[in-house]
Design a protein around this motif. Structure first.
Motif, PDB file in Angstrom:
ATOM      1  N   GLN A   1       0.807  -1.212   0.000  1.00 16.00           N
ATOM      2  CA  GLN A   1       0.000   0.000   0.000  1.00 16.00           C
ATOM      3  C   GLN A   1       0.845   1.268   0.000  1.00 16.00           C
ATOM      4  O   GLN A   1       0.425   2.285  -0.554  1.00 16.00           O
ATOM      5  CB  GLN A   1      -0.929  -0.005   1.215  1.00 16.00           C
TER       6      GLN A   1
ATOM      7  N   TRP B   1       3.262   0.808  -5.234  1.00 19.56           N
ATOM      8  CA  TRP B   1       2.690   1.585  -6.324  1.00 19.56           C
ATOM      9  C   TRP B   1       3.411   2.917  -6.552  1.00 19.56           C
ATOM     10  O   TRP B   1       3.078   3.655  -7.474  1.00 19.56           O
ATOM     11  CB  TRP B   1       1.204   1.839  -6.073  1.00 19.56           C
TER      12      TRP B   1
ATOM     13  N   SER C   1      -7.911  -8.309  -4.929  1.00 21.39           N
ATOM     14  CA  SER C   1      -7.879  -6.878  -5.235  1.00 21.39           C
ATOM     15  C   SER C   1      -6.526  -6.469  -5.812  1.00 21.39           C
ATOM     16  O   SER C   1      -6.456  -5.723  -6.796  1.00 21.39           O
ATOM     17  CB  SER C   1      -8.175  -6.082  -3.960  1.00 21.39           C
TER      18      SER C   1
ATOM     19  N   ASP D   1      -5.671  -5.009  -9.572  1.00 18.58           N
ATOM     20  CA  ASP D   1      -4.917  -3.766  -9.764  1.00 18.58           C
ATOM     21  C   ASP D   1      -3.716  -3.985 -10.685  1.00 18.58           C
ATOM     22  O   ASP D   1      -3.397  -3.132 -11.524  1.00 18.58           O
ATOM     23  CB  ASP D   1      -4.451  -3.228  -8.411  1.00 18.58           C
TER      24      ASP D   1
ATOM     25  N   TYR E   1      -3.162  -2.248 -14.307  1.00 23.13           N
ATOM     26  CA  TYR E   1      -1.914  -1.508 -14.534  1.00 23.13           C
ATOM     27  C   TYR E   1      -1.239  -1.973 -15.819  1.00 23.13           C
ATOM     28  O   TYR E   1      -0.759  -1.152 -16.619  1.00 23.13           O
ATOM     29  CB  TYR E   1      -0.984  -1.715 -13.340  1.00 23.13           C
TER      30      TYR E   1
ATOM     31  N   LYS F   1      -3.753   2.838 -11.791  1.00 26.89           N
ATOM     32  CA  LYS F   1      -3.230   2.202 -10.585  1.00 26.89           C
ATOM     33  C   LYS F   1      -3.906   2.820  -9.368  1.00 26.89           C
ATOM     34  O   LYS F   1      -4.381   3.960  -9.437  1.00 26.89           O
ATOM     35  CB  LYS F   1      -1.717   2.340 -10.487  1.00 26.89           C
ATOM     36  N   PRO F   2      -3.976   2.069  -8.281  1.00 25.10           N
ATOM     37  CA  PRO F   2      -4.682   2.583  -7.101  1.00 25.10           C
ATOM     38  C   PRO F   2      -3.952   3.750  -6.465  1.00 25.10           C
ATOM     39  O   PRO F   2      -2.755   3.973  -6.706  1.00 25.10           O
ATOM     40  CB  PRO F   2      -4.718   1.368  -6.163  1.00 25.10           C
ATOM     41  N   ALA F   3      -4.694   4.492  -5.674  1.00 23.81           N
ATOM     42  CA  ALA F   3      -4.096   5.610  -4.958  1.00 23.81           C
ATOM     43  C   ALA F   3      -3.080   5.094  -3.946  1.00 23.81           C
ATOM     44  O   ALA F   3      -3.296   4.060  -3.300  1.00 23.81           O
ATOM     45  CB  ALA F   3      -5.172   6.425  -4.250  1.00 23.81           C
TER      46      ALA F   3
END
Length: 258
Positions: free
Chosen positions: A67, A71, A216, A220, A224, A232-234
């Motif tokens: 997290q 990323w 999840s 992602d 991507y 892409k996720p935050a």
């Protein structure tokens, strides 16, 4: 005189023959064998509980790196290098990198997407299989331990009936040992089964949570790769470091002069 009589009565009092050890001796090899099976089941259940709990906590701790750091990387390969080796998140990231490098060999874009999705799904399934290892043993113990104890109970009652038939009466000294053995086996079976059932349900619920997190993360990664890094996720902010302690204020020179 009275003291002498009490001492003599205490010395002649018979020892108790209805303890746990006496009940097991009464049951013979069958009772000891059932007890040994129960001990193996119990030790195995607690071993699996603690080892799987440690494994799950390690996976959840590694997810924080995903997290906060993964990323932020410029590419999947760079992000995978930030993850701990031999971890499920590193495995998924490495498989995503491999799928990304090989998907160009597909002539059809649909085939390329299916290939990458299938690669991540296989990786995810293998991780879930590892996390679920040992849980069937807990389920088996929870389901069979009461019946193993019940076997000891049936044998104990059977011995009590034989003693009654031989003695011709149901005196307490003839049936207390076998009945005590029967009750002990029932209690041991429940004591082994109940923790195993609780451990199975708890670990299973935590595995479902981790499985959802893996799914999840896999989605992602797929998004991507299909968007060439555009989707892409935050990224969550890394935990702030604790501020350094402030230096002590200098003494007031005015006060020193006075």
């Amino acid at each position: 005189m009275n003291l002498t009589l009490l001492t003599a009565a205490g010395a002649e009092a018979p020892e108790s023959k209805f303890g746990f050890y006496e009940a097991m001796v009464e049951g013979g090899p069958v009772a000891w064998s059932i007890l040994a099976i129960m001990i193996i089941m119990s030790v195995g259940s607690f071993y699996i509980l603690f080892t799987k709990l440690f494994e799950q906590n390690k996976v959840l701790k590694q997810y924080k790196t995903v997290q906060t750091s993964f990323w932020r990387a410029a590419s999947l390969k760079e992000g995978a290098a930030k993850l701990e080796k031999d971890g499920p998140w590193r495995q998924l990231a490495d498989d995503a990198v491999k799928a990304q490098e090989e998907h160009g060999k597909m002539t059809d874009s649909l085939e390329s997407h299916d290939y990458m999705h299938g690669s991540l799904q296989r990786s995810e399934d293998s991780i879930n299989a590892v996390l679920a290892g040992g849980l069937p043993f807990l389920a088996t113990v929870g389901a069979t331990a009461p019946f193993v104890g019940l076997l000891g109970t049936v044998i104990g009652i059977y011995r009590a009936l034989i003693n009654i038939g031989i003695a011709g009466n149901a005196s307490i000294d003839k049936v207390a040992g076998p009945v005590g053995e029967a009750l002990i086996m029932t209690a041991i079976g429940l004591l082994v089964a109940v923790p195993a059932v609780f451990a199975f349900n708890w670990l299973q619920s935590r595995n479902r949570k981790i499985s959802a997190m893996l799914s999840s993360f896999s989605n992602d990664l797929l998004a991507y790769m299909n968007s060439n890094g555009a989707v892409k996720p935050a990224v969550q902010a890394a935990p702030a470091a604790k501020p350094a302690a402030k230096p002590a204020a200098p003494a007031n020179p005015t006060l020193n002069k006075s």
